[in-house]
Design a protein around this motif. Structure first.
Motif, PDB file in Angstrom:
ATOM      1  N   GLY A 161     103.961  13.908  11.342  1.00 18.48           N
ATOM      2  CA  GLY A 161     102.845  14.614  11.891  1.00 18.48           C
ATOM      3  C   GLY A 161     102.035  15.526  10.901  1.00 18.48           C
ATOM      4  O   GLY A 161     100.803  15.906  11.288  1.00 18.48           O
ATOM      5  N   ASP A 162     102.848  15.782   9.710  1.00 17.27           N
ATOM      6  CA  ASP A 162     102.223  16.557   8.675  1.00 17.27           C
ATOM      7  C   ASP A 162     101.082  15.922   8.310  1.00 17.27           C
ATOM      8  O   ASP A 162     101.041  14.679   8.356  1.00 17.27           O
ATOM      9  CB  ASP A 162     103.198  17.055   7.687  1.00 17.27           C
ATOM     10  CG  ASP A 162     104.196  18.092   8.060  1.00 17.27           C
ATOM     11  OD1 ASP A 162     103.867  18.851   9.115  1.00 17.27           O
ATOM     12  OD2 ASP A 162     105.192  18.567   7.450  1.00 17.27           O
ATOM     13  N   LEU A 163      99.967  16.606   7.623  1.00 21.69           N
ATOM     14  CA  LEU A 163      98.792  16.037   7.172  1.00 21.69           C
ATOM     15  C   LEU A 163      99.128  15.800   5.564  1.00 21.69           C
ATOM     16  O   LEU A 163      99.537  16.490   4.907  1.00 21.69           O
ATOM     17  CB  LEU A 163      97.528  16.788   7.187  1.00 21.69           C
ATOM     18  CG  LEU A 163      96.856  16.815   8.521  1.00 21.69           C
ATOM     19  CD1 LEU A 163      95.561  17.541   8.622  1.00 21.69           C
ATOM     20  CD2 LEU A 163      96.383  15.425   9.035  1.00 21.69           C
ATOM     21  N   VAL A 164      99.018  14.413   5.152  1.00 20.93           N
ATOM     22  CA  VAL A 164      98.974  14.140   3.941  1.00 20.93           C
ATOM     23  C   VAL A 164      97.602  13.894   3.146  1.00 20.93           C
ATOM     24  O   VAL A 164      96.757  12.981   3.769  1.00 20.93           O
ATOM     25  CB  VAL A 164      99.850  12.837   3.736  1.00 20.93           C
ATOM     26  CG1 VAL A 164     100.055  12.276   2.405  1.00 20.93           C
ATOM     27  CG2 VAL A 164     101.441  12.922   4.014  1.00 20.93           C
ATOM     28  N   VAL A 165      97.325  14.373   2.115  1.00 22.11           N
ATOM     29  CA  VAL A 165      96.141  14.399   1.536  1.00 22.11           C
ATOM     30  C   VAL A 165      96.244  13.963   0.072  1.00 22.11           C
ATOM     31  O   VAL A 165      96.990  14.416  -0.661  1.00 22.11           O
ATOM     32  CB  VAL A 165      95.311  15.611   1.376  1.00 22.11           C
ATOM     33  CG1 VAL A 165      93.941  15.803   0.851  1.00 22.11           C
ATOM     34  CG2 VAL A 165      95.566  16.578   3.082  1.00 22.11           C
ATOM     35  N   ALA A 166      95.743  12.893  -0.145  1.00 19.56           N
ATOM     36  CA  ALA A 166      95.904  12.025  -1.398  1.00 19.56           C
ATOM     37  C   ALA A 166      94.716  11.705  -2.048  1.00 19.56           C
ATOM     38  O   ALA A 166      93.837  11.066  -1.386  1.00 19.56           O
ATOM     39  CB  ALA A 166      96.817  11.022  -1.272  1.00 19.56           C
ATOM     40  N   ASP A 167      94.624  11.958  -3.334  1.00 25.33           N
ATOM     41  CA  ASP A 167      93.364  11.389  -4.129  1.00 25.33           C
ATOM     42  C   ASP A 167      93.886  10.946  -5.574  1.00 25.33           C
ATOM     43  O   ASP A 167      94.692  10.612  -5.840  1.00 25.33           O
ATOM     44  CB  ASP A 167      92.203  12.265  -4.044  1.00 25.33           C
ATOM     45  CG  ASP A 167      92.576  13.497  -4.419  1.00 25.33           C
ATOM     46  OD1 ASP A 167      93.402  13.887  -5.459  1.00 25.33           O
ATOM     47  OD2 ASP A 167      91.501  14.494  -4.663  1.00 25.33           O
TER      48      ASP A 167
END
Lengths: 229, 229, 229, 229, 229, 229
Positions: free
Chosen positions: B160-166
C-alpha cells in the motif's frame, strides 16, 4: 586548506571542435593509447560526441557543494570534470546545475560518481558521462579544490587539458600535445577511410596488413579438424 | 508457513498520478532524502515515469511461482514489487506475466532480480525496473509471502505504500506520509522553476543560495595558479 | 601450438532464420533451460535479434591479432564468438573489423570482452553483444586458436553450433539438437499465443495452470492482514 | 617509444622506517587525507607493514615482461609499484620474481593486478598488495615504461615517492612532503596515545572533542522513543 | 530428465598426490596455460593444497538437494565439483555434508557458489574453494545432473578429470593428458629450482633469460630522467 | 530533524550468550531462514562469534560524526550496527572508537561500510564485520539518527534486536522472537549432533533423510555413462 584556481590555460580550446569530430577511440589511438578514463564512465544518452577544456572539481563523498563553486570557473567551451575524494555513487548533479552550465556554454560533464534528472538532461541535450544514475541527493557541508590537477577515473587531468568524450568513453589529451595528437588523428582517420574501402571490397586484414608470414613464424597452423580434447 | 495478505490499505492511490508527474529525485528530496531503492535497479526502457500502490511479493531464488499468486492480489493502479529471498539474477518475469498484469491495470514492476522478453515488454510499454536482464527461466516449486512487509533493494516496503519510479530510479513513500510529501514536492518544484529561470539567466548558485560567505568561513581561498605539487 | 580449424560443420545454418524469429528466452526454454551465456553480455543497441553458425576465436588479453585470422574463416550466416583467454575489457573490436565481417555476410559478434566505435557499429546495424564498451585499443603480438571448442561467458561453444541472440541475451544450441529444439520452440510459441489471449482476457495463471491446489498442499494460507512482525 | 628511467630521486629513503611504524591510516590522515590507493588492493598476508621508495612499472595486459626490466632498477629499500595499462587480473608475479627482488633488498610489491604463488610468498615473508590472486600466467611480448610517473589504483605515483602499506591499504607520500608529513604523523600518534587513555578510562568522544554544543546547533534531538514510522 | 552417471573413469587417480605437490600455478603453466577456473573461487583457509578426481554436481539456484545424491557417487580420492545452473551465492554446503564427504575419503570441495559453517570446516581441515561465504540456507525441491560434463567457473569439467587446487586457485587437468602434464610440471619445477638459486645469488632475469637484445629490438630505451609530460 | 533514541528495549540481552554459541547459520535456519544480512559483510579476523543487543547508527557518506553520538548510547552487551545513508566504503571506524566501545563492554561492530586500523582491532580482539577495509578517513559535518529502526545490508534492524555474528556472517533476531528462536536452535543443534554421528559412520543423507523415493518420483535416473552431448 582548499583552493580555487581562477586562471587556467585554455590555449587548446580552438582545437576542441576538431577533436569532437574524431571521437574517443581515434584520439586515444592517435596519442599512443594513453589517457583513457575508466570505462565505467558511460554517457547518459547516445549518440553523443563532445570535446572541451577541462575545469576540474573535487567533492567530498555525498557532498556537492563545490559544484556551485566550480560553475563560476567555467567558460564557453569547457567540460566540467568532477571526482569525489572517495567513491560514492550519490546523484551529485541534476538539471538545475546543468541549466547553469549550459547558460555558460559548457560542453558537458564528466563525473566519476552518480547523476540524476537524466530524463531532463536528455531533453536538454546536456551531455553527461557518469559512473552511475542515482536519485540520492547530497549535502553542502565540506569544501574541496577547484581547478587543481586531479586523478579522475584513473587518469591525471590538468585543468585546461582537452577532454574528448563520445559513445565509447572519455579521453584526456594534454594541452601541450593537442596539436600533435590532432595531426595524428587526422592521418589515422584518412588511413582508416582507405582501409574501410578495402574491407568493404572484401579484402582481408591478413592481406592488407601483411600478417600471414608473421603468424606462421609464431607457429600458427591451419588444420582441417579439431584434434580430440 | 507462507501467507498471502488479501486486504491492504490502498488509501494513497488517488495521489499516485501527481507523484508520477514529479519523479523519483524530487520525491526523494521532498521526503528528506529517504526511501530510495538501490540504484542497481534500472528501467528497461526510457523515458518512463510511474507511481502506484505497492503489492509485494517474495520469491525463492530461481523460482517464480509466487508471481502468479501475486498477480491475483493486484488491482488497477498497483505497482508489483518483487524481491527474491536471496540474490539471483534469473529472468523471473516475461511478457505473459506482463500481459496478465496489464490486463489488471497494474502500472509497472519493480524487481530486485532479472527479467526477460524485454523487447516485447518495451513494445507493450509495460514499465519494469530490474537488477538485470537475463533469459534464464525459473522453476515453480517453493512458496513464499505475498503482501507482507519486505525489504527490497535496501528499503522497507509496506504493501500500500506508494512506489514512484522513473529514469532516475525507484523511491518508496509511506502511505501515511504521502499527502505531506506530495505537498513538499509541489513546493520544491515551484521553487525549482523559479531557480531554473535564474540559472537560465546566468545567475550563479553561489549568489542565489548566498554561499560565498560560508565558503570563506570554511577556509576556501581563491588563487591564480596551482601551487607545485 | 595454436591452430586454425578450417572446416567446420555448418549443417544447422538453414535453421538460423527461424531461430532468430524466436529469440533467446524461447530457445533457452525449448532446449530445457541450458546453453545461456552469462547475462553480463549485452547488445550495444536494441531491439536486435539474430541467429547464425558459430565461428570461435580465442584472444590473449589486450591482443586482438587473432580476430583478423578469424575473419577469414567466417562465411555468410556465421556469428563470430570471441573469448579472451583471461578476462580483460579492452576494446578488441571496432568498425573496420565490422566492415570486414559485414562484407562476408556475418550476422553479428558475441564477445566476452569490450568493443569500441559503437556509434558507427549502431549506424552500420552490425549487431554486437559484449561485456563492456571501452575505447582502449589492443596489440597484435600473441597467437591463439580459431574454430576450436571454447568456453565463452560460461558456456561451451562448438564451432558450427547455432548462436541465438537478442535483447535478452545469447544462447547456444548444439547443431545436433537444432532441429528438435526448433520444433519445441515452435510448439512453445504456439502455446504461448493461446496463453496470451487468456491473460489478455483477464484469466489468471493460477487458474490457467491449475496451481491453486498444489499451492494449498504446500501450505500457502490466505489471511486478511499481516501478523505483527 | 617505451623508456626506462635509470636515475630517480631516493632522498626520502631514510624516512621509510619511521613511516612503516606509523602505517597507512595515520600517514593518510597526517597528509590531509590524500594519496590513498584504491582499497581493492589488499595484502596477501597479515599483519604486515612496510614503507619504501617507489620504483614504477607499467605492464601491457596479460604481459609481465617489463617486470624483469623493473627488477634491475630496484635497490635496497624500494617498493615496486606495478600497474597494467588496462585492467587485467592475471597473475603477473610469483615466487621467482619475489626471490629476485628480495635478493636486492626490495621491501615489497604493490600491484593493481593479480599475483600467484602466494603460499610461497607468505613463507618467504615477501609483502605483496594486489587486486587479485590468480594462477593465470602471462606472456612476454610487449614493452612499456619503467620509472615514469604513473597512475596506480587511482593515485599518481612519482618514482622516489614513499609508499606506505599495511593491513589497511597503501598510501603514497610525495618525496618533497615526506619530512613534513612524518612530523605530523608523529604529532598525531602522540595525540592519539593520550586520547586512547581517555577512551580506556571511559571518557566519551562527545566530551573529549567538545561535540555536544555543535550537535545541538545542527538540530540533533534526544528523545525517549522512536516516533511511529 | 536429470541423470546420475554411476561409472566414471578414475584412471588418473594415482597421479593426484604428485599433482597436489606441484600446485595450481605450476600445473596451469605445465599444460600450456589452460584449465584455470575463475579466480573468484577462493579457499576458505590457507595454506591448503589438494588434487583428486572430479565428481561433478549441478544444482538449481537456492537448492542443494543434489549434493546428497552426489555424495553417494564420491569415493576415496575424489574432489566434488559443484556448479549452480544459474548464479546464486547461497550457502549450499556446511559441516554435515563435509562430515559425510570426509567419511568417504573425499579430498575437498570446489563450488561456484556459497558455503557456510566455515569455522567448523576449518577445524575439520576439510578444504573448500568457493565463490562466497553465506549463511543463507537452501531448499530441496529440484533435481539436476550428477557426474555429467559441466562448465564450472568458466572451465569444462569432465568427471574423472583431475582437479588441482591450492592458495592460488583451481585448475582442471584432462585425465588423458594427466601423465604428460605431470611430466612437464616436474621439469618445470626442476628448472625453477635452478633459476631460484640464480635469483637468490642476485642474477637478473634480464640475463638469465637473455632478454636484453630483444627488448632493444622492440625499441626500449634507457634514459636518465623522465621527459616532461 | 535527526534524533537519538535514548531508551531501547534490551530484554533479549540475557539470551545473547547462548545465541553466540550457536552461530549465524544455525540461528538463521532456526528462525525460518530470515534475517541474514548481505554476505558482503565479512569479519576482519577469524574465528569469531558474538551476539548482543543492537544499537543502531546512521551515517552520512564519508562522515562518521554520529559514531561518537552512538557510543554514548551503548551499554555492556550491545552490538553497534552502522549503516551509511548511501553507499561509501570509507574507513569510518578505527582503534580509538573501538577502545571507547570496548571500555563500555560492547561486543562488536557491524558496519555496511569500511573500517581501518584492522591490525590493532585484531590485536585488541574487538570483533568487526564490515563491507570493506579502507584507510580513507571521514569528516564530522552532518548529523543523522541513532537508535531508530534502520535497514542495514538488506535487513531491518530494530534497536534491541539480537545480532548474531560469526565467520559465516551476521543475522538479526527480533527481540520478541528470541526465546522461540533459541529453543529451535537448541533442537536443531541436538538433531545435528545425532546426524553428524550417522554421517561420520558413513551413512548417507539419501538414507538418513529418506530421499530416494522422492528423487525417483521427480524423475531422477541412474545411468552407467553420460549420453553424447
Amino acid at each position: 586548506m582548499s583552493i580555487v584556481v581562477t586562471k587556467i590555460d585554455r590555449s587548446a580550446q580552438p582545437l576542441a571542435a576538431d577533436f569532437a569530430g574524431f571521437g574517443a577511440a581515434t584520439v586515444h589511438e592517435a596519442q599512443g593509447r594513453k589517457g583513457l578514463l575508466d570505462s565505467a564512465l558511460r554517457p547518459i544518452y547516445r549518440p553523443v560526441s563532445i570535446a572541451g577544456t577541462a575545469v576540474t572539481c573535487e567533492l567530498a563523498p555525498g557532498d556537492n557543494w563545490m559544484l556551485h563553486v566550480a560553475v563560476e570557473q567555467c567558460q564557453e567551451g569547457d567540460v566540467l570534470v568532477v571526482t569525489p575524494t572517495s567513491l560514492c555513487h550519490d546523484g551529485y548533479f541534476g538539471d538545475l546545475l546543468a541549466t547553469s552550465l549550459q547558460a555558460r556554454g559548457v560542453r558537458g560533464l564528466v563525473i566519476n560518481a552518480g547523476v540524476r534528472d537524466i530524463a531532463t538532461l536528455t531533453d536538454m541535450e546536456f551531455p553527461v558521462w557518469s559512473a552511475a544514475v542515482c536519485a540520492q541527493g547530497t549535502v553542502k557541508e565540506t569544501i574541496a579544490n577547484v581547478n587543481t590537477t586531479v586523478v579522475c577515473a584513473g587518469q591525471k587531468i590538468v585543468p585546461g587539458d582537452l577532454v574528448v568524450a563520445d559513445d565509447d568513453g572519455v579521453v584526456v589529451v594534454r594541452k601541450e600535445e593537442a596539436t600533435t595528437v590532432l595531426e595524428k588523428a587526422k592521418q589515422r582517420v584518412a588511413n582508416e577511410e582507405e582501409k574501410r574501402k578495402q574491407f568493404e571490397a572484401g579484402e582481408l586484414g591478413l592481406d592488407i596488413y601483411n600478417m600471414r608470414e608473421r603468424l606462421a613464424e609464431k607457429g600458427l597452423r591451419y588444420v582441417d579438424s579439431e584434434p580430440d580434447d
